[in-house]
Design a protein around this motif. Sequence first.
Motif, PDB file in Angstrom:
ATOM      1  N   ARG A   1       6.042  -7.109  -0.293  1.00  0.00           N
ATOM      2  CA  ARG A   1       4.908  -7.816   0.315  1.00  0.00           C
ATOM      3  C   ARG A   1       3.872  -6.866   0.928  1.00  0.00           C
ATOM      4  O   ARG A   1       2.852  -6.630   0.339  1.00  0.00           O
ATOM      5  CB  ARG A   1       5.377  -8.851   1.323  1.00  0.00           C
ATOM      6  N   ALA A   2       4.190  -6.266   2.103  1.00  0.00           N
ATOM      7  CA  ALA A   2       3.174  -5.421   2.768  1.00  0.00           C
ATOM      8  C   ALA A   2       3.099  -4.051   2.104  1.00  0.00           C
ATOM      9  O   ALA A   2       4.127  -3.498   1.691  1.00  0.00           O
ATOM     10  CB  ALA A   2       3.529  -5.259   4.232  1.00  0.00           C
ATOM     11  N   ASN A   3       1.881  -3.505   2.024  1.00  0.00           N
ATOM     12  CA  ASN A   3       1.709  -2.155   1.474  1.00  0.00           C
ATOM     13  C   ASN A   3       2.617  -1.161   2.183  1.00  0.00           C
ATOM     14  O   ASN A   3       3.247  -0.300   1.564  1.00  0.00           O
ATOM     15  CB  ASN A   3       0.259  -1.696   1.667  1.00  0.00           C
ATOM     16  N   SER A   4       2.672  -1.274   3.532  1.00  0.00           N
ATOM     17  CA  SER A   4       3.429  -0.284   4.314  1.00  0.00           C
ATOM     18  C   SER A   4       4.916  -0.351   3.961  1.00  0.00           C
ATOM     19  O   SER A   4       5.588   0.680   3.864  1.00  0.00           O
ATOM     20  CB  SER A   4       3.215  -0.520   5.809  1.00  0.00           C
ATOM     21  N   ALA A   5       5.451  -1.559   3.710  1.00  0.00           N
ATOM     22  CA  ALA A   5       6.876  -1.692   3.374  1.00  0.00           C
ATOM     23  C   ALA A   5       7.154  -1.058   2.009  1.00  0.00           C
ATOM     24  O   ALA A   5       8.168  -0.377   1.816  1.00  0.00           O
ATOM     25  CB  ALA A   5       7.273  -3.165   3.369  1.00  0.00           C
ATOM     26  N   ALA A   6       6.247  -1.272   1.061  1.00  0.00           N
ATOM     27  CA  ALA A   6       6.442  -0.685  -0.280  1.00  0.00           C
ATOM     28  C   ALA A   6       6.385   0.837  -0.202  1.00  0.00           C
ATOM     29  O   ALA A   6       7.197   1.536  -0.820  1.00  0.00           O
ATOM     30  CB  ALA A   6       5.376  -1.225  -1.239  1.00  0.00           C
ATOM     31  N   LEU A   7       5.430   1.335   0.594  1.00  0.00           N
ATOM     32  CA  LEU A   7       5.290   2.802   0.728  1.00  0.00           C
ATOM     33  C   LEU A   7       6.537   3.398   1.362  1.00  0.00           C
ATOM     34  O   LEU A   7       7.036   4.437   0.909  1.00  0.00           O
ATOM     35  CB  LEU A   7       4.084   3.132   1.606  1.00  0.00           C
ATOM     36  N   SER A   8       7.047   2.721   2.375  1.00  0.00           N
ATOM     37  CA  SER A   8       8.192   3.305   3.068  1.00  0.00           C
ATOM     38  C   SER A   8       9.439   3.234   2.180  1.00  0.00           C
ATOM     39  O   SER A   8      10.232   4.177   2.143  1.00  0.00           O
ATOM     40  CB  SER A   8       8.324   2.650   4.442  1.00  0.00           C
ATOM     41  N   ALA A   9       9.606   2.144   1.392  1.00  0.00           N
ATOM     42  CA  ALA A   9      10.758   2.064   0.480  1.00  0.00           C
ATOM     43  C   ALA A   9      10.659   3.157  -0.589  1.00  0.00           C
ATOM     44  O   ALA A   9      11.645   3.827  -0.909  1.00  0.00           O
ATOM     45  CB  ALA A   9      10.798   0.683  -0.169  1.00  0.00           C
ATOM     46  N   SER A  10       9.450   3.352  -1.112  1.00  0.00           N
ATOM     47  CA  SER A  10       9.256   4.378  -2.141  1.00  0.00           C
ATOM     48  C   SER A  10       9.552   5.775  -1.581  1.00  0.00           C
ATOM     49  O   SER A  10      10.191   6.606  -2.241  1.00  0.00           O
ATOM     50  CB  SER A  10       7.820   4.284  -2.667  1.00  0.00           C
ATOM     51  N   ALA A  11       9.126   6.010  -0.324  1.00  0.00           N
ATOM     52  CA  ALA A  11       9.365   7.329   0.291  1.00  0.00           C
ATOM     53  C   ALA A  11      10.855   7.547   0.515  1.00  0.00           C
ATOM     54  O   ALA A  11      11.372   8.649   0.294  1.00  0.00           O
ATOM     55  CB  ALA A  11       8.603   7.433   1.605  1.00  0.00           C
ATOM     56  N   SER A  12      11.582   6.496   0.919  1.00  0.00           N
ATOM     57  CA  SER A  12      13.032   6.648   1.133  1.00  0.00           C
ATOM     58  C   SER A  12      13.720   7.011  -0.179  1.00  0.00           C
ATOM     59  O   SER A  12      14.604   7.868  -0.208  1.00  0.00           O
ATOM     60  CB  SER A  12      13.654   5.349   1.644  1.00  0.00           C
ATOM     61  N   LEU A  13      13.314   6.353  -1.271  1.00  0.00           N
ATOM     62  CA  LEU A  13      13.928   6.663  -2.570  1.00  0.00           C
ATOM     63  C   LEU A  13      13.587   8.087  -3.000  1.00  0.00           C
ATOM     64  O   LEU A  13      14.433   8.814  -3.527  1.00  0.00           O
ATOM     65  CB  LEU A  13      13.457   5.659  -3.635  1.00  0.00           C
ATOM     66  N   ARG A  14      12.352   8.471  -2.732  1.00  0.00           N
ATOM     67  CA  ARG A  14      11.905   9.828  -3.085  1.00  0.00           C
ATOM     68  C   ARG A  14      12.771  10.872  -2.367  1.00  0.00           C
ATOM     69  O   ARG A  14      13.145  11.888  -2.943  1.00  0.00           O
ATOM     70  CB  ARG A  14      10.429   9.960  -2.692  1.00  0.00           C
ATOM     71  N   ASN A  15      13.112  10.583  -1.114  1.00  0.00           N
ATOM     72  CA  ASN A  15      13.968  11.514  -0.360  1.00  0.00           C
ATOM     73  C   ASN A  15      15.353  11.642  -0.985  1.00  0.00           C
ATOM     74  O   ASN A  15      16.055  12.617  -0.773  1.00  0.00           O
ATOM     75  CB  ASN A  15      14.119  11.072   1.102  1.00  0.00           C
ATOM     76  N   LEU A  16      15.734  10.613  -1.758  1.00  0.00           N
ATOM     77  CA  LEU A  16      17.043  10.664  -2.433  1.00  0.00           C
ATOM     78  C   LEU A  16      16.896  11.190  -3.864  1.00  0.00           C
ATOM     79  O   LEU A  16      17.822  11.107  -4.668  1.00  0.00           O
ATOM     80  CB  LEU A  16      17.657   9.255  -2.470  1.00  0.00           C
TER      81      LEU A  16
END
Length: 382
Positions: A319-334
């Motif tokens: 839904r929110a841009n910020s939630a998508a960005l933060s989920a993508s960043a968490s995956l990137r860290n993995l």
Amino acid sequence: MHSTSPSFQDDIVHQNQRRTQNHSQRSLPSQPPSISFSDNDYLGLSRHPSVLESVTKAVQNFGTSARAARLLAGSSPIHRQLEKSLASWKSTEQALIFSAGYLTPLGVIPALLGPQDTVVLERNAHSCLFDGAKLSGARIRVFHRQDTKELQKVLTSTTQLHPSGKVLLVVESLHSMDGDWAPLLEIIQLKNQAGAWLLLDEAHANGICGPAGAGLAAQLNCTHQIDIQMGTLGKTLGSSGGFVAASDFIINHLLNESRTFLFGTALSPASASAALTSLEIVRSTEGDTLRQTLQQNIAQFTAAYPSPLSGPIHLIACRANSAALSASASLRNLGIDVPAIRSPTVPEGSARLRLSFSSRHTQNDIQTLASALSTLPIPSFS
Ligand SMILES: Cc1ncc(COP(=O)(O)O)c(C=O)c1O
């Protein structure tokens, strides 16, 4: 005297600030993580040894550039062979290649329609389809791609209000951002009733479904009912560029009138060669095996992470841009690359993670992704 309008600089700085505030500002990613679920190389052909070898040979034989537009010195035997092969794959008389998928509808739609005509587009159509329609100067009407009743209303009112204008209906068979399949047979029925033409963009379906991977129209055995079939060379075909396949008279017209075909340097022979070799693989039994592996990978993912979608593109709603960005960043860290798709690519409030699967993924890759997703505070489809 100074003008009261904002300066160029103020205006651009303001736009950058606004995008940063609503989390829609983009920047180029740094080094991509090791496992990519963000590209459109659905059968892994961009790294296939035969494709790599054909590119080397093409560069040796034809150099690195087409050196000119197709109608000047830019046409090589590889371009012609690729067009012949695309036309036979799509069961049409001819095909025409463009130097980018994006530039294909920008050349094709304005060559077919003008201000007295109408383009009927899906509300969430790819930007290149909207841009091609805008460039034509034609009226633009939109419908929801799964709502054939709405499409019928739009087609009926258009033909009633503008009986002498042409109507071009433009549909993506597999949607690039929503991952759903168009109800193609019903759409064809409606366009036939309205006397409209259909341009079917199979950018994401080519290579992955239908006999010999020829796409949704081939799978539903309705290719002969589609006026213009479009695709890109930059997704399953492991290269770059775009194409349309259609009857002789249409391609001959486009070859004369499509400005993005006429006035740019042609696709490089190396890119044409990569697409040609990929297409040979897509049409072979090896292509069938790659498609099976892709389906197995999708099945492995959906067993772990239920989804209503059946193709290679899957979504996780944030839904929110910020939630998508933060989920993508968490995956990137993995070490996992999954892009956050935000407005304006998709409507405000419908930001998502977009996952794209490939035959090249290993079972371990899919398992790693599913485990990583289960640790994120985002809902699953069920
Ligand atoms: C549906 C659709 N059509 C056309 C294109 C443009 O193709 P290309 O990326 O090869 O320029 C894209 C690209 O993402 C797409 O998704």
